[in-house]
Design a protein around this motif. Structure first.
Motif, mmCIF file in Angstrom:
data_model
loop_
_atom_site.group_PDB
_atom_site.id
_atom_site.type_symbol
_atom_site.label_atom_id
_atom_site.label_comp_id
_atom_site.label_asym_id
_atom_site.label_seq_id
_atom_site.Cartn_x
_atom_site.Cartn_y
_atom_site.Cartn_z
ATOM 1 N N THR A 55 73.858 -29.003 -75.905
ATOM 2 C CA THR A 55 73.511 -30.043 -76.872
ATOM 3 C C THR A 55 72.393 -29.632 -77.811
ATOM 4 O O THR A 55 72.196 -30.270 -78.835
ATOM 5 C CB THR A 55 73.101 -31.331 -76.146
ATOM 6 N N SER A 56 71.637 -28.596 -77.459
ATOM 7 C CA SER A 56 70.569 -28.140 -78.333
ATOM 8 C C SER A 56 70.466 -26.620 -78.264
ATOM 9 O O SER A 56 70.977 -26.004 -77.332
ATOM 10 C CB SER A 56 69.229 -28.767 -77.935
ATOM 11 N N ALA A 57 69.820 -26.066 -79.274
ATOM 12 C CA ALA A 57 69.684 -24.611 -79.326
ATOM 13 C C ALA A 57 68.404 -24.247 -80.072
ATOM 14 O O ALA A 57 67.859 -25.040 -80.828
ATOM 15 C CB ALA A 57 70.888 -23.982 -80.031
ATOM 16 N N THR A 58 67.963 -23.036 -79.825
ATOM 17 C CA THR A 58 66.829 -22.483 -80.556
ATOM 18 C C THR A 58 67.380 -21.523 -81.602
ATOM 19 O O THR A 58 68.177 -20.638 -81.291
ATOM 20 C CB THR A 58 65.879 -21.732 -79.598
ATOM 21 N N VAL A 59 66.983 -21.716 -82.852
ATOM 22 C CA VAL A 59 67.426 -20.862 -83.943
ATOM 23 C C VAL A 59 66.463 -19.685 -84.026
ATOM 24 O O VAL A 59 65.270 -19.864 -84.229
ATOM 25 C CB VAL A 59 67.444 -21.642 -85.280
ATOM 26 N N VAL A 60 67.002 -18.472 -83.835
ATOM 27 C CA VAL A 60 66.181 -17.266 -83.788
ATOM 28 C C VAL A 60 66.535 -16.363 -84.970
ATOM 29 O O VAL A 60 67.688 -15.970 -85.133
ATOM 30 C CB VAL A 60 66.403 -16.505 -82.459
ATOM 31 N N LEU A 61 65.532 -16.043 -85.770
ATOM 32 C CA LEU A 61 65.705 -15.122 -86.890
ATOM 33 C C LEU A 61 65.582 -13.702 -86.348
ATOM 34 O O LEU A 61 64.549 -13.326 -85.803
ATOM 35 C CB LEU A 61 64.644 -15.378 -87.964
#
Length: 122
Positions: A55-61
């Motif tokens: 349901t959620s995620a961490t956006v990693v550059l």
């Protein structure tokens, strides 16, 4: 008749020839009315569905790419960071947004990739 453990059954099957295993599977189909291979195939999508329920995620550059200025602008728009903080994030990579809802995380990823960055969701 003594009840065999699961491991004893597996050990016995390991010692069988391919033709004997096929005959065993056919006998199981006839005896129980169930195709053991169909059960294994049906179980696989159920396991994959559990992994998709995130349901959620961490956006990693990962990398700003060649158009770093565009990526810095996108980071500033997304996060509200100042120029120096956004530039540092573009230079070094890292988390753009943590625990974002999946819809928002996918939108952020799309915006950054459109700007030329390499992004992943964790």
């Amino acid at each position: 008749m003594a009840k065999l453990s699961t491991q004893e059954i597996i050990d016995a099957i390991k010692e069988m020839k391919i033709l004997e295993v096929k005959e065993l599977v056919d006998a199981m189909k006839e005896e129980f009315g169930v195709d053991p291979s169909a059960v294994a195939v049906a179980a696989a999508p159920a396991a994959g569905a559990a992994a998709e329920e995130k349901t959620s995620a961490t956006v990693v550059l990962k990398d700003a790419g060649a158009a770093k200025i565009q990526v810095i602008k996108a980071i500033r728009d997304i996060t509200g960071l100042g120029l120096m903080e956004a530039k540092a994030l573009a230079d070094n990579g890292g988390n753009v947004k943590e625990n974002a809802p999946m819809d928002e995380a996918n939108d952020i990823k799309a915006k950054l990739e459109e700007a030329g960055a390499t992004v992943e969701l964790a």
